[in-house]
Design a protein around this motif. Structure first.
Motif, PDB file in Angstrom:
ATOM      1  N   ARG A  50       0.826  -1.208   0.000  1.00  0.00           N
ATOM      2  CA  ARG A  50       0.000   0.000   0.000  1.00  0.00           C
ATOM      3  C   ARG A  50       0.859   1.257   0.000  1.00  0.00           C
ATOM      4  NH1 ARG A  50      -1.621   3.642   3.345  1.00  0.00           N
ATOM      5  NH2 ARG A  50      -0.515   2.697   5.097  1.00  0.00           N
ATOM      6  N   LYS A  51       1.925   1.270   0.801  1.00  0.00           N
ATOM      7  CA  LYS A  51       2.817   2.434   0.836  1.00  0.00           C
ATOM      8  C   LYS A  51       3.496   2.652  -0.515  1.00  0.00           C
ATOM      9  CE  LYS A  51       3.816   2.297   5.820  1.00  0.00           C
ATOM     10  NZ  LYS A  51       4.878   2.164   6.830  1.00  0.00           N
ATOM     11  N   GLU A  52       3.913   1.540  -1.150  1.00  0.00           N
ATOM     12  CA  GLU A  52       4.544   1.674  -2.466  1.00  0.00           C
ATOM     13  C   GLU A  52       3.569   2.251  -3.489  1.00  0.00           C
ATOM     14  OE1 GLU A  52       6.068  -2.099  -3.565  1.00  0.00           O
ATOM     15  OE2 GLU A  52       7.732  -2.065  -2.132  1.00  0.00           O
ATOM     16  N   ALA A  53       2.302   1.810  -3.423  1.00  0.00           N
ATOM     17  CA  ALA A  53       1.295   2.330  -4.360  1.00  0.00           C
ATOM     18  C   ALA A  53       1.058   3.823  -4.118  1.00  0.00           C
ATOM     19  CB  ALA A  53      -0.014   1.551  -4.216  1.00  0.00           C
ATOM     20  N   ASP A  54       1.040   4.255  -2.829  1.00  0.00           N
ATOM     21  CA  ASP A  54       0.858   5.679  -2.528  1.00  0.00           C
ATOM     22  C   ASP A  54       2.022   6.501  -3.063  1.00  0.00           C
ATOM     23  OD1 ASP A  54      -1.479   5.015  -1.302  1.00  0.00           O
ATOM     24  OD2 ASP A  54      -0.673   5.086   0.748  1.00  0.00           O
ATOM     25  N   ALA A  55       3.259   5.991  -2.872  1.00  0.00           N
ATOM     26  CA  ALA A  55       4.431   6.708  -3.368  1.00  0.00           C
ATOM     27  C   ALA A  55       4.413   6.812  -4.884  1.00  0.00           C
ATOM     28  CB  ALA A  55       5.716   6.011  -2.892  1.00  0.00           C
TER      29      ALA A  55
END
Length: 448
Positions: free
Chosen positions: A273-278
């Motif tokens: 999820r964090k990678e997708a937000d970045a």
């Protein structure tokens, strides 16, 4: 035949980027109607908003005419402060050898401006990074500038320092300054985080300018190493469970309590999820940069000045100007000058709408409706109706009256000095106008 002309320049200091209007008076001391070609000489003739050709100015015998010449001083560091000399060449159409060149001085003032550009838009590191910024003095005077740098976010775990914070730069001079970014709170694991850093240039008598770059904080333990470590710990735990598991038929009992917290699957999902937000933030930033580049390449507003010259003697009874592609013309003022017999008329049209129809001996300035704005390829037209002189004996004379000798052809001249602004039809610099068609002035009946 001599030419008398006088150039009047307003007093005071003009800052580059501003405009002023100079006044030119031309006297006709001959006995015939004459027109004078006007040409700007000196640095203003090479500026983008000016141009050397100022058109023609008709003057009656024993009279003088006045013309306003707008000059826009470009905001360019190459224009040094101080007196700037220019002139206007006034040449007679009837006698090309009769020339006058009045001169004038414009007092150019100082202006201060600067530009800053980072050498790299993105740097990265787990503990520190370095970068360079280029500072340029784009003003026309020596300036003392101060540099300030800080992370954009107040909670950013960064400390940024400059090698030099004060610079003295001459006009057009550039300097390269190095800076160091240190991470005060390193990350051992996790996803890399982007922290914007802003560099600001401040100086007296000028607005501050700034530029930014991004420091990408990486974890100390990369993802690949983290996966290997998790696999090793998992294998070690499995081996320990098998080693201490009981052998026999009794039901095994748990000797320890399971650790509380998120499972391994939940941890992986959180990382994804964090990678997708970045990734979404990077795509949004790329889209914003694309829009900024498109806006920089769009058409810009331009000052407009054009002289329409109609001259029946030169074989040009009609003069035209077509609005360039991609623009519309907002007309601010129209100055008319003309010469010829009382029965001659001139007609001024814009985009098919008649703005003026008046005798050449009764010319006046034209007020243009603000809603009239010719668009690309539409024309401004100045037309002369110059009737030929009567020929043959008078109607009252008898058949035996001697024939009247032929008279010389009638000469008519007219000049329309049009001042306004070229505005893009589309793009960020376009402006909307209310659609309204002004009623055209009726064409007057010619005098008998």
């Amino acid at each position: 035949m001599s030419v008398r002309a006088e150039l009047s320049v307003p007093e005071g200091v003009i800052t580059p980027g501003e405009a002023l209007t100079v006044h030119l008076r031309v006297w006709n001391e001959s006995r015939i109607v004459d027109a004078y070609r006007l040409c700007l000489i000196g640095p203003p003739a090479g500026w983008p908003d000016a141009g050397p050709d100022l058109g023609q100015l008709p003057v009656y015998p024993g009279n003088h005419e006045k013309i306003n010449i707008p000059i826009s001083v470009p905001r360019d560091g190459a224009i040094a402060p101080g007196p700037l000399t220019f002139a206007v060449r006034v040449a007679s159409v009837e006698d090309p050898a009769a020339v006058a060149v009045p001169e004038g001085d414009v007092q150019v003032g100082e202006f201060h401006d600067a530009e800053i550009e980072p050498d790299r838009r993105r740097v990265g590191g787990a503990l520190w990074s370095s970068n360079l910024v280029v500072v340029e003095n784009t003003g026309n005077a020596t300036a003392t500038v101060r540099l300030r740098v800080a992370p954009e976010a107040e909670d950013a775990p960064l400390k940024v320092s400059l090698r030099r914070s004060r610079l003295v730069l001459g006009p057009g001079e550039r300097a390269r300054v190095s800076l160091m970014t240190r991470v005060s709170n390193p990350m051992f694991t996790g996803t890399a985080v982007n922290w914007p850093v802003v560099v600001r240039v401040e100086q007296e008598h000028a607005e501050p300018v700034s530029a930014s770059f991004t420091h990408r904080q990486r974890p100390l333990l990369p993802k690949a190493a983290l996966k290997v470590l998790i696999a090793a710990v998992t294998a070690l735990v499995a081996f320990a469970v098998l080693w201490i598991s009981p052998v026999g038929g009794r039901k095994p009992e748990a000797d320890t309590e399971s650790a509380k917290g998120p499972s391994q699957v939940e941890a992986v999902q959180e990382e994804q999820r964090k990678e997708a937000d970045a990734k979404g933030q990077e795509e949004e930033k790329a889209e914003q940069e694309k829009k900024a580049r498109e806006s920089a390449g769009a058409l810009k507003k331009r000052p407009f000045q054009e002289s329409l010259v109609a001259d029946t003697k030169a074989g040009r009874p009609v003069a035209e100007y077509a609005v360039p592609k991609g623009y519309r013309l907002a007309i601010k003022s129209v100055q008319l000058t003309a010469g010829g017999p009382p029965t001659a008329f001139l007609f001024l049209r814009a985009a098919g709408v008649q703005l003026a129809s008046v005798g050449v001996n009764s010319v006046k300035d034209v007020t243009v409706p603000p809603t009239l704005s010719p668009k690309e390829n539409e024309k401004l037209t100045l037309e002369l109706d110059c009737p030929a002189p009567p020929s043959g004996p008078p109607a009252s004379a008898g058949p035996s009256a001697p024939p009247t000798p032929p008279t010389a052809p009638t000469t008519c001249t007219a000049t329309a000095l049009i001042v306004g602004e070229l505005i893009p039809l589309t793009g960020p610099n376009a402006e909307e106008i209310k659609a309204a068609d002004p009623k055209p002035d009726p064409k007057p009946e010619p005098k008998p």
